[in-house]
Design an enzyme around this catalytic site. Structure first.
Site, PDB file in Angstrom:
ATOM      1  N   HIS A   8       0.903  -1.233   0.087  1.00  0.00           N
ATOM      2  CA  HIS A   8      -0.083  -0.129   0.016  1.00  0.00           C
ATOM      3  C   HIS A   8       0.847   1.282  -0.099  1.00  0.00           C
ATOM      4  CE1 HIS A   8       0.131  -0.633   4.295  1.00  0.00           C
ATOM      5  NE2 HIS A   8       0.528   0.588   4.509  1.00  0.00           N
ATOM      6  N   HIS A  87       3.824   7.455   3.357  1.00  0.00           N
ATOM      7  CA  HIS A  87       4.544   6.269   3.376  1.00  0.00           C
ATOM      8  C   HIS A  87       4.350   5.393   2.203  1.00  0.00           C
ATOM      9  CE1 HIS A  87       1.455   4.960   6.010  1.00  0.00           C
ATOM     10  NE2 HIS A  87       1.691   3.702   5.377  1.00  0.00           N
ATOM     11  N   GLU A 136       7.430   1.509   5.049  1.00  0.00           N
ATOM     12  CA  GLU A 136       6.929   0.448   5.927  1.00  0.00           C
ATOM     13  C   GLU A 136       7.369  -0.822   5.386  1.00  0.00           C
ATOM     14  OE1 GLU A 136       2.714   0.901   6.551  1.00  0.00           O
ATOM     15  OE2 GLU A 136       2.441  -0.699   7.516  1.00  0.00           O
TER      16      GLU A 136
HETATM   17  C1  LIG Z   1      -2.263   1.984   9.696  1.00  0.00           C
HETATM   18  C2  LIG Z   1      -1.373   1.401  10.520  1.00  0.00           C
HETATM   19  C3  LIG Z   1      -0.173   1.428  10.040  1.00  0.00           C
HETATM   20  C4  LIG Z   1      -0.402   0.103   8.562  1.00  0.00           C
HETATM   21  O1  LIG Z   1      -0.386  -0.913   9.094  1.00  0.00           O
HETATM   22  O2  LIG Z   1      -0.076   0.518   7.575  1.00  0.00           O
HETATM   23  C5  LIG Z   1       0.412   2.420   9.342  1.00  0.00           C
HETATM   24  O3  LIG Z   1       0.726   2.798   8.471  1.00  0.00           O
HETATM   25  S1  LIG Z   1       0.741   3.676  10.639  1.00  0.00           S
HETATM   26  C6  LIG Z   1       1.289   5.147   9.673  1.00  0.00           C
HETATM   27  C7  LIG Z   1       1.649   6.328  10.769  1.00  0.00           C
HETATM   28  N1  LIG Z   1       2.716   5.818  11.659  1.00  0.00           N
HETATM   29  C8  LIG Z   1       4.113   6.154  11.277  1.00  0.00           C
HETATM   30  O4  LIG Z   1       4.352   6.999  10.480  1.00  0.00           O
HETATM   31  C9  LIG Z   1       5.022   5.551  12.437  1.00  0.00           C
HETATM   32  C10 LIG Z   1       6.464   5.835  11.874  1.00  0.00           C
HETATM   33  N2  LIG Z   1       6.796   7.225  11.695  1.00  0.00           N
HETATM   34  C11 LIG Z   1       7.445   7.904  12.822  1.00  0.00           C
HETATM   35  O5  LIG Z   1       8.015   7.271  13.793  1.00  0.00           O
HETATM   36  C12 LIG Z   1       7.493   9.496  12.443  1.00  0.00           C
HETATM   37  O6  LIG Z   1       6.509   9.871  11.853  1.00  0.00           O
HETATM   38  C13 LIG Z   1       8.970   9.779  11.931  1.00  0.00           C
HETATM   39  C14 LIG Z   1       8.986   9.335  10.431  1.00  0.00           C
HETATM   40  C15 LIG Z   1      10.252   9.745  12.686  1.00  0.00           C
HETATM   41  C16 LIG Z   1       8.960  11.533  11.560  1.00  0.00           C
HETATM   42  O7  LIG Z   1       8.786  11.906  12.773  1.00  0.00           O
HETATM   43  P1  LIG Z   1       8.170  13.617  13.053  1.00  0.00           P
HETATM   44  O8  LIG Z   1       8.474  13.791  14.481  1.00  0.00           O
HETATM   45  O9  LIG Z   1       6.859  13.724  12.348  1.00  0.00           O
HETATM   46  O10 LIG Z   1       8.902  14.383  12.122  1.00  0.00           O
HETATM   47  P2  LIG Z   1      10.363  15.143  12.252  1.00  0.00           P
HETATM   48  O11 LIG Z   1      10.459  16.532  12.488  1.00  0.00           O
HETATM   49  O12 LIG Z   1      11.255  14.439  13.470  1.00  0.00           O
HETATM   50  O13 LIG Z   1      11.132  14.546  10.641  1.00  0.00           O
HETATM   51  C17 LIG Z   1      12.509  14.304  10.724  1.00  0.00           C
HETATM   52  C18 LIG Z   1      12.555  14.477   9.089  1.00  0.00           C
HETATM   53  O14 LIG Z   1      12.005  13.558   8.353  1.00  0.00           O
HETATM   54  C19 LIG Z   1      10.942  14.247   7.502  1.00  0.00           C
HETATM   55  N3  LIG Z   1       9.735  13.297   7.306  1.00  0.00           N
HETATM   56  C20 LIG Z   1       8.849  13.165   8.445  1.00  0.00           C
HETATM   57  N4  LIG Z   1       8.040  12.503   8.038  1.00  0.00           N
HETATM   58  C21 LIG Z   1       8.205  12.272   6.738  1.00  0.00           C
HETATM   59  C22 LIG Z   1       7.653  11.317   5.842  1.00  0.00           C
HETATM   60  N5  LIG Z   1       6.254  10.881   6.081  1.00  0.00           N
HETATM   61  N6  LIG Z   1       7.878  11.274   4.519  1.00  0.00           N
HETATM   62  C23 LIG Z   1       9.219  11.795   4.143  1.00  0.00           C
HETATM   63  N7  LIG Z   1       9.866  12.430   4.997  1.00  0.00           N
HETATM   64  C24 LIG Z   1       9.457  12.666   6.542  1.00  0.00           C
HETATM   65  C25 LIG Z   1      10.646  15.684   7.977  1.00  0.00           C
HETATM   66  O15 LIG Z   1      10.184  16.297   7.016  1.00  0.00           O
HETATM   67  C26 LIG Z   1      12.153  15.974   8.615  1.00  0.00           C
HETATM   68  O16 LIG Z   1      13.040  16.421   7.371  1.00  0.00           O
HETATM   69  P3  LIG Z   1      13.804  17.865   7.545  1.00  0.00           P
HETATM   70  O17 LIG Z   1      12.696  18.895   7.792  1.00  0.00           O
HETATM   71  O18 LIG Z   1      14.662  17.875   6.534  1.00  0.00           O
HETATM   72  O19 LIG Z   1      14.372  17.769   8.818  1.00  0.00           O
HETATM   73 CO   LIG Z   2       0.760   1.899   6.425  1.00  0.00          CO
END
Ligand SMILES: CC[C@@H](C(=O)O)C(=O)SCCNC(=O)CCNC(=O)[C@H](O)C(C)(C)COP(=O)(O)OP(=O)(O)OC[C@H]1O[C@@H](n2cnc3c(N)ncnc32)[C@H](O)[C@@H]1OP(=O)(O)O
Ligand SMILES: [Co+2]
Length: 147
Positions: A8, A87, A136
């Site tokens: 997905h 993702h 993921e």
């Molecule tokens: C439905 C259940 C399950 C399934 O079975 O399918 C799911 O899919 S659940 C989906 C939601 N759960 C998750 O996303 C869990 C894992 N994610 C995380 O732990 C956090 O979201 C993260 C990835 C660690 C990001 O943490 P966050 O605090 O939101 O952001 P930061 O500011 O620390 O980000 C650091 C850096 O990374 C960039 N970033 C963040 N998210 C994404 C993204 N989705 N795609 C691409 N880049 C991302 C963010 O922009 C920061 O970059 P800089 O600005 O350059 O520092």
């Molecule tokens: Co998912």
């Protein structure tokens, strides 16, 4: 590790209801599953099917809305208020082998494997270690298991 099927694509949205209407009315989706809550993952979820080959299930669109303000996608929506691609999820045969593979490469695996929306074990790998894509990894559901 052997790359499996693209299961997905996760799309974060501020409104499941509005996104469901978009996939139905603009994209012509004919199979939209019933939405459900997954508080353990901090999201409300709705799967939209895309057709696969020979009547089999294709890659799904996974619409995710924050379950509450502590959700992991709250920060993403703060930066992308209209929502967007969040993702990509790939299947693997053995989740523990896949985790060891990514860790061995020095990629940040975000937490321990846990049960995801399809009822099998999942984990996430940090986007900064995956060419900018939050990735993921999910264990392939057993034959005949509900999707
Ligand atoms: C439905 C259940 C399950 C399934 O079975 O399918 C799911 O899919 S659940 C989906 C939601 N759960 C998750 O996303 C869990 C894992 N994610 C995380 O732990 C956090 O979201 C993260 C990835 C660690 C990001 O943490 P966050 O605090 O939101 O952001 P930061 O500011 O620390 O980000 C650091 C850096 O990374 C960039 N970033 C963040 N998210 C994404 C993204 N989705 N795609 C691409 N880049 C991302 C963010 O922009 C920061 O970059 P800089 O600005 O350059 O520092
Ligand atoms: Co998912």
């Amino acid at each position: 590790m052997k790359l499996g099927r693209l299961n997905h694509i996760g799309i974060a949205t501020p409104s499941l209801e509005a996104s469901i209407a978009y996939y139905r009315e603009v994209m012509g989706a004919t199979k939209v599953h019933a939405p459900f809550d997954l508080p353990a993952q901090g999201v409300k979820v709705c799967f939209v099917d895309t057709p696969g080959e020979n009547g089999s299930a294709g890659t799904q669109i996974e619409l995710i809305e924050p379950y509450d303000e502590t959700s992991t996608i709250t920060g993403f929506l703060a930066k992308n208020p209209a929502g967007g691609q969040h993702h990509m999820c790939y299947e693997v045969a053995d989740i523990h082998e896949a985790k060891a593979w990514f860790e061995g490469l020095g990629c940040r695996v975000l937490g321990e494997p846990r049960i995801g929306a399809h009822g099998t074990l999942i984990f996430f790998v940090h986007p900064k270690d995956m060419n900018g894509v939050l990735t993921e990894i999910m264990e392939t559901p057993k034959e005949g298991a509900a999707h």
